[in-house]
Design a protein around this motif. Structure first.
Motif, PDB file in Angstrom:
ATOM      1  N   THR A   3      96.640 -80.590 -33.733  1.00 24.71           N
ATOM      2  CA  THR A   3      96.882 -80.746 -32.186  1.00 24.71           C
ATOM      3  C   THR A   3      96.126 -79.603 -31.338  1.00 24.71           C
ATOM      4  O   THR A   3      95.709 -79.844 -30.189  1.00 24.71           O
ATOM      5  CB  THR A   3      98.206 -80.306 -31.771  1.00 24.71           C
ATOM      6  OG1 THR A   3      98.785 -79.363 -32.415  1.00 24.71           O
ATOM      7  CG2 THR A   3      99.258 -81.903 -31.794  1.00 24.71           C
ATOM      8  N   LEU A   4      96.033 -78.306 -32.185  1.00 20.16           N
ATOM      9  CA  LEU A   4      95.065 -77.305 -31.544  1.00 20.16           C
ATOM     10  C   LEU A   4      93.634 -77.459 -31.641  1.00 20.16           C
ATOM     11  O   LEU A   4      92.865 -76.589 -31.105  1.00 20.16           O
ATOM     12  CB  LEU A   4      95.601 -76.114 -32.187  1.00 20.16           C
ATOM     13  CG  LEU A   4      97.058 -75.745 -32.158  1.00 20.16           C
ATOM     14  CD1 LEU A   4      97.387 -74.316 -32.750  1.00 20.16           C
ATOM     15  CD2 LEU A   4      97.556 -75.488 -30.662  1.00 20.16           C
TER      16      LEU A   4
ATOM     17  N   GLU B 266      99.944 -68.957 -39.117  1.00 23.16           N
ATOM     18  CA  GLU B 266     100.466 -69.143 -37.597  1.00 23.16           C
ATOM     19  C   GLU B 266     100.125 -70.121 -37.068  1.00 23.16           C
ATOM     20  O   GLU B 266     100.641 -70.886 -36.100  1.00 23.16           O
ATOM     21  CB  GLU B 266     100.054 -67.698 -37.082  1.00 23.16           C
ATOM     22  CG  GLU B 266     100.827 -67.593 -35.740  1.00 23.16           C
ATOM     23  CD  GLU B 266     102.425 -67.360 -35.606  1.00 23.16           C
ATOM     24  OE1 GLU B 266     102.970 -67.458 -34.438  1.00 23.16           O
ATOM     25  OE2 GLU B 266     103.051 -67.568 -36.688  1.00 23.16           O
ATOM     26  N   PHE B 267      98.743 -70.530 -37.450  1.00 24.20           N
ATOM     27  CA  PHE B 267      98.072 -71.713 -36.631  1.00 24.20           C
ATOM     28  C   PHE B 267      99.039 -72.795 -36.720  1.00 24.20           C
ATOM     29  O   PHE B 267      99.206 -73.655 -35.780  1.00 24.20           O
ATOM     30  CB  PHE B 267      96.485 -71.617 -37.203  1.00 24.20           C
ATOM     31  CG  PHE B 267      95.796 -72.867 -36.470  1.00 24.20           C
ATOM     32  CD1 PHE B 267      94.861 -72.604 -35.715  1.00 24.20           C
ATOM     33  CD2 PHE B 267      95.941 -74.030 -37.093  1.00 24.20           C
ATOM     34  CE1 PHE B 267      94.038 -73.694 -34.972  1.00 24.20           C
ATOM     35  CE2 PHE B 267      95.277 -75.416 -36.556  1.00 24.20           C
ATOM     36  CZ  PHE B 267      94.214 -74.978 -35.520  1.00 24.20           C
ATOM     37  N   VAL B 268      99.308 -73.097 -38.208  1.00 23.78           N
ATOM     38  CA  VAL B 268      99.864 -74.105 -38.476  1.00 23.78           C
ATOM     39  C   VAL B 268     101.216 -74.276 -37.927  1.00 23.78           C
ATOM     40  O   VAL B 268     101.744 -75.327 -37.600  1.00 23.78           O
ATOM     41  CB  VAL B 268     100.099 -74.469 -40.069  1.00 23.78           C
ATOM     42  CG1 VAL B 268     100.863 -75.551 -40.565  1.00 23.78           C
ATOM     43  CG2 VAL B 268      98.674 -74.674 -40.734  1.00 23.78           C
TER      44      VAL B 268
ATOM     45  N   GLU C 182     104.542 -77.294 -34.173  1.00 22.07           N
ATOM     46  CA  GLU C 182     105.651 -77.069 -33.287  1.00 22.07           C
ATOM     47  C   GLU C 182     105.173 -77.932 -31.928  1.00 22.07           C
ATOM     48  O   GLU C 182     106.070 -78.583 -31.304  1.00 22.07           O
ATOM     49  CB  GLU C 182     106.027 -75.529 -32.462  1.00 22.07           C
ATOM     50  CG  GLU C 182     106.655 -74.882 -33.625  1.00 22.07           C
ATOM     51  CD  GLU C 182     106.721 -73.333 -33.477  1.00 22.07           C
ATOM     52  OE1 GLU C 182     107.605 -72.674 -34.014  1.00 22.07           O
ATOM     53  OE2 GLU C 182     106.178 -72.928 -32.534  1.00 22.07           O
ATOM     54  N   LEU C 183     103.972 -77.850 -31.308  1.00 26.01           N
ATOM     55  CA  LEU C 183     103.506 -78.655 -30.167  1.00 26.01           C
ATOM     56  C   LEU C 183     103.540 -79.962 -30.674  1.00 26.01           C
ATOM     57  O   LEU C 183     103.997 -80.870 -29.866  1.00 26.01           O
ATOM     58  CB  LEU C 183     102.141 -78.227 -29.914  1.00 26.01           C
ATOM     59  CG  LEU C 183     101.306 -79.187 -29.090  1.00 26.01           C
ATOM     60  CD1 LEU C 183     102.143 -78.995 -27.691  1.00 26.01           C
ATOM     61  CD2 LEU C 183      99.968 -78.296 -28.745  1.00 26.01           C
TER      62      LEU C 183
ATOM     63  N   PRO D 270     101.928 -76.472 -46.405  1.00 31.96           N
ATOM     64  CA  PRO D 270     102.978 -77.357 -46.049  1.00 31.96           C
ATOM     65  C   PRO D 270     104.477 -76.800 -46.020  1.00 31.96           C
ATOM     66  O   PRO D 270     105.139 -77.447 -45.405  1.00 31.96           O
ATOM     67  CB  PRO D 270     103.015 -78.286 -47.293  1.00 31.96           C
ATOM     68  CG  PRO D 270     102.114 -77.323 -48.260  1.00 31.96           C
ATOM     69  CD  PRO D 270     101.211 -76.444 -47.494  1.00 31.96           C
ATOM     70  N   ASP D 271     104.605 -75.487 -46.605  1.00 33.38           N
ATOM     71  CA  ASP D 271     105.979 -75.126 -46.073  1.00 33.38           C
ATOM     72  C   ASP D 271     106.169 -74.899 -44.914  1.00 33.38           C
ATOM     73  O   ASP D 271     107.239 -74.866 -44.300  1.00 33.38           O
ATOM     74  CB  ASP D 271     105.943 -73.569 -47.233  1.00 33.38           C
ATOM     75  CG  ASP D 271     106.267 -73.837 -48.695  1.00 33.38           C
ATOM     76  OD1 ASP D 271     107.407 -73.807 -48.926  1.00 33.38           O
ATOM     77  OD2 ASP D 271     105.150 -73.633 -49.253  1.00 33.38           O
ATOM     78  N   ILE D 272     105.232 -74.544 -44.307  1.00 33.97           N
ATOM     79  CA  ILE D 272     105.428 -73.963 -42.648  1.00 33.97           C
ATOM     80  C   ILE D 272     105.711 -75.202 -41.966  1.00 33.97           C
ATOM     81  O   ILE D 272     106.444 -75.254 -41.118  1.00 33.97           O
ATOM     82  CB  ILE D 272     104.094 -73.521 -42.088  1.00 33.97           C
ATOM     83  CG1 ILE D 272     103.654 -72.044 -42.807  1.00 33.97           C
ATOM     84  CG2 ILE D 272     104.047 -73.075 -40.597  1.00 33.97           C
ATOM     85  CD1 ILE D 272     104.682 -71.113 -42.824  1.00 33.97           C
TER      86      ILE D 272
END
Length: 213
Positions: free
Chosen positions: A54-55, A84-86, A91-92, A112-114
């Motif tokens: 999305t970013l 952090e990017f992921v 989230e978005l 993938p953990d994030i």
């Protein structure tokens, strides 16, 4: 279609669906959520996504697949994508999916953990892929490293959450050799998980498959 209907839910489990009169007669609710002017329906399922991208939305649109990937997306990911990017991108994406009625999605991306942590925190369901690709990526050095890290990810999440299903995500048959694809399949079989892969997504891939396989 049940007009003036109701759903009885206990600890996340749907117990009954019917008219509001019948449901209220059978169940005593601790909490009531009004459904006035709303529709209750099964959640939508997104069968393929790269949620954190999305970013990168709107970057390098309308290009042929390999030009888009090799000259824009892969270089941008190496420059910008980290844990952090992921997290922020996922989230978005989850916020957008929830607003649109999507409750479950299949994701293929790095860290993938994030992704799994974000999905768990927002209450959605997801099949989260450990991406396997035979090149340096934001979270691995090559296909072998991707598979090894994927196995570790699956071990951490396989029985951790009822809403997270860890799987393997080999990128494509043009970024992995036949032997590497077989290695992914063997690892998936060994650990009892599924596989998600890009397939027939462009004229290039169709021709590559005919020429190579």
């Amino acid at each position: 279609v049940i007009e003036a209907g109701a759903v009885a839910i206990d600890d996340g489990i749907i117990l009954a669906v019917g008219s509001a009169i019948d449901i209220n007669a059978k169940y005593a609710a601790i909490e009531n959520l009004s459904g006035e002017d709303k529709v209750v329906m099964p959640g939508l399922v997104n069968g393929h996504s790269h949620a954190a991208m999305t970013l990168l939305r709107g970057m390098a649109d309308d290009l042929a697949l390999m030009d888009w990937l090799n000259n824009y997306i892969f270089p941008s990911e190496m420059q910008f994508v980290d844990a952090e990017f992921v997290r922020i991108g996922t989230e978005l994406a989850c916020w957008e999916m929830i607003r649109g009625g999507t409750t479950t999605f299949v994701d293929m991306y790095y860290y993938p953990d994030i992704v799994a942590e974000v999905v768990e925190s927002c209450g959605m369901r997801a099949l989260v892929s450990a991406t396997v690709i035979d090149q340096r990526s934001p979270d691995a050095e090559d296909a072998g490293d991707s598979i090894s890290k994927g196995i570790n990810f699956i071990g951490r999440w396989k029985n951790r959450s009822s809403r997270i299903t860890p799987i393997f995500g080999p990128h494509a048959n043009y970024t992995l050799s036949a032997e590497q694809l077989q290695a992914v399949r063997s690892a998936a079989n060994k650990h009892g998980v599924g596989v998600s892969i890009h397939m027939s997504e462009s004229p290039f891939e169709l021709q590559y498959s005919k020429d190579t396989f």
